[in-house]
Design a protein around this motif. Structure first.
Motif, PDB file in Angstrom:
ATOM      1  N   GLU A  32      31.777  47.303  52.785  1.00 62.06           N
ATOM      2  CA  GLU A  32      33.137  46.859  53.382  1.00 62.06           C
ATOM      3  C   GLU A  32      34.114  48.050  53.131  1.00 62.06           C
ATOM      4  O   GLU A  32      34.661  48.448  54.156  1.00 62.06           O
ATOM      5  N   ARG A  83      31.039  45.231  48.451  1.00 62.30           N
ATOM      6  CA  ARG A  83      32.315  45.804  48.257  1.00 62.30           C
ATOM      7  C   ARG A  83      32.205  47.040  49.069  1.00 62.30           C
ATOM      8  O   ARG A  83      33.142  47.599  49.595  1.00 62.30           O
ATOM      9  N   THR A 129      34.601  51.253  43.312  1.00 65.23           N
ATOM     10  CA  THR A 129      34.781  51.209  44.652  1.00 65.23           C
ATOM     11  C   THR A 129      36.411  51.786  44.560  1.00 65.23           C
ATOM     12  O   THR A 129      36.595  52.533  45.494  1.00 65.23           O
ATOM     13  N   LYS A 137      30.627  43.629  39.470  1.00 62.07           N
ATOM     14  CA  LYS A 137      30.799  43.373  41.012  1.00 62.07           C
ATOM     15  C   LYS A 137      31.403  44.471  41.525  1.00 62.07           C
ATOM     16  O   LYS A 137      31.789  44.538  42.691  1.00 62.07           O
ATOM     17  N   ARG A 159      34.523  46.444  41.603  1.00 63.02           N
ATOM     18  CA  ARG A 159      35.821  46.514  41.959  1.00 63.02           C
ATOM     19  C   ARG A 159      36.298  48.131  41.625  1.00 63.02           C
ATOM     20  O   ARG A 159      36.898  48.815  42.163  1.00 63.02           O
TER      21      ARG A 159
END
Length: 213
Positions: free
Chosen positions: A84, A81, A54, A49, A51
């Motif tokens: 954003e 992510r 990023t 995902k 995290r």
């Protein structure tokens, strides 16, 4: 755990070509041109995902990162992510990491991250482990001389297997931690799985290994 199919995932990836690379084979040999700024390239195989990759990109703007994930329905969460965070030094690729040499030339990658990979505990599935010798060969073929693999897991069996695999391949073990969160290691950035497992009291294992030139 069975993943929930997201029929809209492909269209979303297509809608953000600035982050989700559509035809990675076209960048082979010229990845330095894919980013707005020049810098070494680090890749995460199995980015989930997103995290970790990023936060790494935000913390190290001088390094260009590529997150690779096979599951389309998972990588769209990483895309959210990235959108954003608006980090220009991060790209995502939805592809099979066993074919890295189709997308990178020798020396295009400086470092490979393997975080909380599927342990594939059954012996008959050994070849699917991301630290199996055929995967190590593919990493070596795209990395710079003396390129590194940074590996984290909560699975002790996979960690022990991986250390043996690295050693048998002839790699140099530069750093090994059997309990990362209770060590003096600085600068650790957690993945989603890492936070979950650590909160349950699980030990986190980490290694840094280097290919010999």
């Amino acid at each position: 755990m069975r993943l929930r199919h997201k029929p809209w995932a492909k269209d979303k990836l297509l809608a953000y070509p600035q982050y989700a690379v559509q035809h990675p084979e076209e960048w082979k040999g010229k990845w330095d041109q894919a980013f707005s700024g020049k810098g070494p390239i680090h890749i995460e195989v199995g980015t989930g995902k997103g995290r970790f990759i990023t936060e790494m990109a935000k913390a190290n703007p001088h390094i260009n990162y590529i997150g690779i994930e096979l599951q389309e329905s998972v990588i769209v969460a990483a895309l959210d992510r990235v959108i954003e965070a608006e980090v220009p030094n991060l790209k995502l690729m939805n592809l099979d990491a066993s074919k890295l040499t189709d997308y990178f030339l020798k020396g295009e990658v400086e470092r490979v991250y393997l975080n909380f990979s599927d342990p594939w505990p059954k012996t008959r599935h050994e070849k699917r482990r991301l630290t199996f010798k055929t995967f190590l060969k593919s990493y070596e073929e795209v990395l710079i001389p003396n390129g590194e693999i940074h590996f984290k897991t909560d699975n002790q069996g996979l960690f022990e297997y991986s250390l043996r695999s690295f050693s048998e391949y002839g790699m140099l073990l530069k750093f090994v931690s059997l309990d990362l969160h209770n060590s003096d290691y600085e600068g650790n950035i957690m993945t989603e799985y890492e936070e979950k497992f650590s909160s349950r009291g699980s030990r986190i294992f980490r290694s840094e290994t280097q290919f010999k030139s």
